[in-house]
Design a protein around this motif. Sequence first.
Motif, short mmCIF file in Angstrom:
data_model
loop_
_atom_site.label_atom_id
_atom_site.label_comp_id
_atom_site.label_asym_id
_atom_site.label_seq_id
_atom_site.Cartn_x
_atom_site.Cartn_y
_atom_site.Cartn_z
N THR A 32 18.53 -40.21 -63.99
CA THR A 32 19.79 -39.98 -63.32
C THR A 32 20.88 -41.10 -63.77
O THR A 32 20.73 -42.27 -63.80
N THR A 34 24.43 -42.80 -62.64
CA THR A 34 25.52 -42.85 -61.37
C THR A 34 26.62 -43.71 -61.70
O THR A 34 26.22 -44.43 -62.58
N PRO A 41 26.45 -39.54 -58.47
CA PRO A 41 26.07 -39.31 -59.63
C PRO A 41 27.06 -38.74 -60.56
O PRO A 41 28.41 -38.35 -60.26
N THR A 58 24.35 -34.93 -69.01
CA THR A 58 23.80 -34.77 -67.68
C THR A 58 24.54 -33.76 -66.63
O THR A 58 25.32 -33.28 -67.04
N GLU A 61 24.04 -32.95 -60.97
CA GLU A 61 23.50 -34.02 -60.17
C GLU A 61 23.27 -35.13 -60.83
O GLU A 61 22.80 -36.12 -60.28
N THR A 63 21.63 -35.75 -63.67
CA THR A 63 20.38 -35.83 -64.14
C THR A 63 20.46 -35.32 -65.65
O THR A 63 21.19 -34.59 -65.81
N ASN A 96 16.89 -44.62 -65.32
CA ASN A 96 18.08 -44.48 -64.24
C ASN A 96 19.05 -45.50 -64.67
O ASN A 96 18.72 -46.68 -64.82
N SER A 955 17.35 -47.54 -57.29
CA SER A 955 17.37 -46.11 -56.95
C SER A 955 15.97 -45.46 -56.39
O SER A 955 16.09 -44.65 -55.70
N GLU A 959 16.06 -43.15 -53.30
CA GLU A 959 15.62 -41.82 -53.32
C GLU A 959 14.61 -41.47 -52.21
O GLU A 959 14.74 -40.45 -51.48
N THR A 964 22.01 -41.49 -52.21
CA THR A 964 22.32 -41.40 -53.51
C THR A 964 22.77 -42.91 -53.94
O THR A 964 22.38 -43.32 -54.99
#
Length: 1018
Positions: A32, A34, A41, A58, A61, A63, A96, A955, A959, A964
Motif C-alpha cells: 500500500t 500512503t 492511501p 495503485t 485504496e 494498493t 508499504n 502500517s 491495519e 489508515t
Amino acid sequence: MKHILLIPVSFLWLLAFLLPSWALAQEVVSGTVTAQSNGEPLPGVNVVLKGTSTGTITDAEGTYRLNISGENPVLVFSYIGYISQEMAINNQSEINITLAEDLQTLSEVVVVGYGTQEKRDVTGAVSSVKGNQIQNLPVAGATQALQGRAAGVNVVRNGGAPGNTGSIRIRGTGTVNNADPLVVIDGVPAGSINDVNPNDIASIEILKDASASAIYGTRAANGVVIITTKRGDFEQPIRFSVSGYTGVSNAINTIDVLDAPTLAELKRERYLNDGIEINPIWEDPQYQTQRTNWQDELLGQGSTRNLDLSVSGGGASSSFVLSGGYYDEDGMIKNSYFRRLSLRLNSDHKVGERFRIGESLQLTTQKGNTPNTLSAQTGVLWSAIRFHPGLPVRLEDGTYGSSQVSGEFGDINNPIFTVDTDDLNETRHRLLGNISGEYQIVEGLKLKANFGLDAYIRDLYNFEIIIDKQIRARSRNALTREYEEFYSFLSEYFLSYDKTLAEKHQIGFVGGYTSQTFNTDGFRARKLDFPDESSAQRYLNAGGTLSEIGGGRSYDALASWFGRATYNFDERYLLTATFRADGSSKFAEGNKWGSFPAFSLGWRISEEDFFQNVGWISNLKLTGGWGQLGNQNVARLQYLALINSGIRYSFGGNAVVGAAQGRVPNPDISWETAEMTNIGLDIGVMDNQLLANINYFIKDTRDMLLAPPIIGSIGNAQIPDQNVGSLRNQGLEIELSYQKSTGDFTYAFSGNASFISNEVTKLYDGNFLASQRYGRPNQEISRTYEGQPIATFYGWRTDGLYQTAEEIQNDPNIANDPRKAEGLILPGDVRFIDLNDDGLIDEEDREILGSPHPDMVYGLNADLTYKGFDLSLFFLGNAGISIYNADRMQGIDPTYPFNMYAETVNRWTGPNTSNTIPRMTTKRDNLNHRTSDLFIEKGDFFRLKNLVLGYTLPSSLMEKAGLTKARVFVTGQNVFTITGYSGLDPELGYTDGNLQINVDYAQYPQARTWTLGASITF
C-alpha cells in the motif's frame, strides 16, 4: 525425418529446463502507498521495476500488486506532487511505502484570481503556503501560522493575547490608512483570514505584485491573500479523521523590578538628593518587606486545547468534506481567553458531462476577552510592573491589597483585583458561504457563476463594578452592550477559455462581471446605577440611569468588470495582461469608476536551444511586470457634507436646539492608487531539487488620502480626507528551497528573506503626521515626515549624563538655557544636544531618531523524516530593527510614585558611576525621561517559532487496529529567542494604526507553548 523430429523434442526439452528457472526468478510483490501528511492511501501511484517497462498503478485504496523478475530488483514509486522513492525488494513480498509531499511540485499549480495557473507559467509574484505546513500548530488563526513562511509577507503581532493574531503586511506598509490585504476565501472576497480553521486550509496563495493582484482592482493595493479549503475527491471511499492536541503556555520573560527594601532605599535617596523631608511611609518597616512578585502573580500558566473532526468521500458524481473544530485557549493572564467553534461543509457535484456545481459553507462562533495591556494609566501588565512589592495580593480579611495606603505608592489599582473583577466579552457569529456553477460550452470554453454570502453578528458585553477600596475608584457601576449585524452579498459571472493551437500556442482568457454589497446595522446602549451587582442582575433592564443609546446603518457597494489574458508560446515566451474597472459607492459621480491595468512578461530561458547544454540548471525563468492597483479602505461618503443635530444656540438670550455642519464635503475624493513594477527570476538546479525565486519591486502609492489640519475659520467642522500624499516601498525578496530523499530519509530545507525600504515621498504642504501621545508623560514618540519612513521615532538626542558641575557650566548645549542659571540642571542629569545651536534645549531640538522598520525579515524551515519519524523546525527573525522602549522610559523614572526597573540600582550617584541611568530625584526640571534616543534599543531577534516532532505508527499496527494512519506529535511554540532587547518581547506591532509601530507599552507578552497531540485516519 529424424532431424525434423529432433526440433520439437529439443524445444520441449529446453522449455522444460527454462520454466523452473524462470519460475524461481519470478516474484510477486504487493503493498500500500500512503501520503505522509495525512496517512491517506494514494490512488494512481506509478510502481515500476527499475530499468524495465514493467509496472502498475495503485488502485483506489492505494494498493498494488506486481510480478517482478531479475537480479537485485528495485521498485520505483512516483506520483505527481510527491517525492519519488526507490526501494530494493530484498526478497520481500510486501512493501508499504509512505510518500512525502514534494513542496516544489505541489506548488506547480497555484490559485490565482478567478482560476489557477501552473506555477511555471506564472509571470507575477505569487507565494504559496500549503495546508500541511501549518497543520496542528498551536495558533488561534492562520495569520500566525503564515508568519515568516513567504518572502515579502510580514506578520506583525502586537502582543500574545489569546485570539490576537496580528496584522499582515505584504511588501511593506503601503499607506497611512488601512493597509490590510484583501482576503479571498474559497472565491469570496470576505473577512478575516482568522475566521478559517487552519486545519481546514488546503493552500494559501499570496498575490504580491500588480500583475498577480490587478484582477481584484480597487481592493488589491495591499496585496491579496487567497485561501482554498480542503475538498473531497471523486471515487474516494468514506474516510474519517480525528486530530487534537492539548498543552500549556508560560511567560518567556518578565521585567526585573526592585524588591521592597531596595525600592524604599531609592525612594528615600531621591528626597535626600532634593533636600526634601523623607515621607515617613518609606521608613515604615511594614512596607520594606518583600511580599509579592506582581508579574508572577499576574502571568500564570495558560492552556491550549484543540479538536478537529472530519469525514470525506465521494462517488462517481459527488464528493464532499465535512469538518468541525474546537479551539480553546486560556491566556497567561487570568480572564483572558479565546474560543472558536467551526463547522465546514464543502461539496462538488457533476451533472452530466458538462455541468458542475460546487458549494462551500463555513460557520464559526468566536468568543473572547483580553484585559487592557496598552494603557500607561490602567494597563494590567503596566500596573504589575509598578505595583508596590510590599503590598499583599489580599489582606487577612480577604479584601485586595490596595495602594490607597499612601499616595506615595501611586494611583494604580491592584492588577489582580482588576483581572478578577473584569467582566467583558465579545462574541462573534460568522457565516461565509458560496455556491458556484460551471458549464462547459465547448471544449476549453466554460461559463461560471458564483454567489456568495458573508455575514456576522457581533455582540459586546461589558459590566463595570463600583470600586471603592482601590485608589482608582469608580462611584457608579455601568453596563455597556453593543450589537452589530453585517451582511455582504456577492454575484459573479465570468467566462474562461483555454486552448492549445498548433501544439505551441497556449492561450487563456477569463473575464466577467462582479458586484458586491456591504450592509451594517447596529446599536449601542449604556446604563448606570445597578442596585445589585450579582451576575443574575447584570442586564440592562436592571440599571437605573440611561447614560447612552444610539445606533446606525451603513451601506457600500462595488461593481466591477474584469479580464485576464494569458499567452504561452512554445513554453518559452509568456504574457499575462489584466484589466479591471471598479465602481464604488464611496465616491461621488465622476470619481466612482477607476481602471486598473497590469501586464507581465516571462522568458523561460532554460527552454531555449542555446541553453540545452547547461545541464545543471533545470529551470531558468525571467519575468517582469507593471500595473496599477487601488485602495478604497477609507471612510465612506466623504464627498457629502454632514449635519449634526443637537447643537445649542442662544437667540435673544433664549437657548434653542438646532443643527450645524459637522463635516465639510470633498466632492473630488477618490481611491488611492498603487503603481508597481516587478522583476523576477526563477532558478531550478539539479532537476529542481534546489529552487530559488528572486523578486525586485518598486511600489509607489499615489493620491494617498490624508486629513489636512483643521482651519480655525471653519469652526469645529471635520475636514474630509484629500488625495494629496504619496509613498514608496521598494525591496528585494528571496526564496530558496532544497529537498532530497535517500531511502527512508527525506529532508527539505527552505528559507526566505525580504529587504524592504519605506519612504513617504509627499505630504500636504510639507507637514507631518503625528501619532498618539504616550501615557503619563503625554509625549509624542512617532511622527511621519516627507522623505522618511512611516512612523519614525521622534525626540531629543542625548550625550550621556553630566558628571560634574563644571561640565554643566562649560556645556555649549545649554549656554543660553535659563535653567542652568537657575541651578535646575545638576550632575546626574541627562545631557541633551542642542541641534539648532541656540544654546538652549527646547522643542526645536527634536529630530528623527530612527526607523521602526526592519532592514530584513526572514524565515527558515527544516523538515526531516526518517521512517515513521518526522521533525519540523521553523525559525523566524528580524534584523536591522529599532524598538522604542516606552515602558522603560517610565520604568527608570523616579519622579513617578511607582516601583522601578531593577537596573535603577546602577543609577548615577557620583562622578563616573553611570552615564546612562540618571540620578534619583522627585523633580522634572531637566525632564531626564523625556522622549529621547536614551530609550531606543536594537530589536533584532532570532526565534525558534515552531518545533514539531511526530511519529507515525507502522502500517502493520494500524491495519490490526483498522486504521489508515495514526500519528502522535509534540509541538513547541516560541521555544527560544536570541535577542539583545531588554523588554518583554521584541515582536511588537502597531499601537496607533500605521502611524506608530514597534513602541513597547508593556503589551500582553507572547507565551512559550508546548502541546501534545495525535491524529488518526480510518
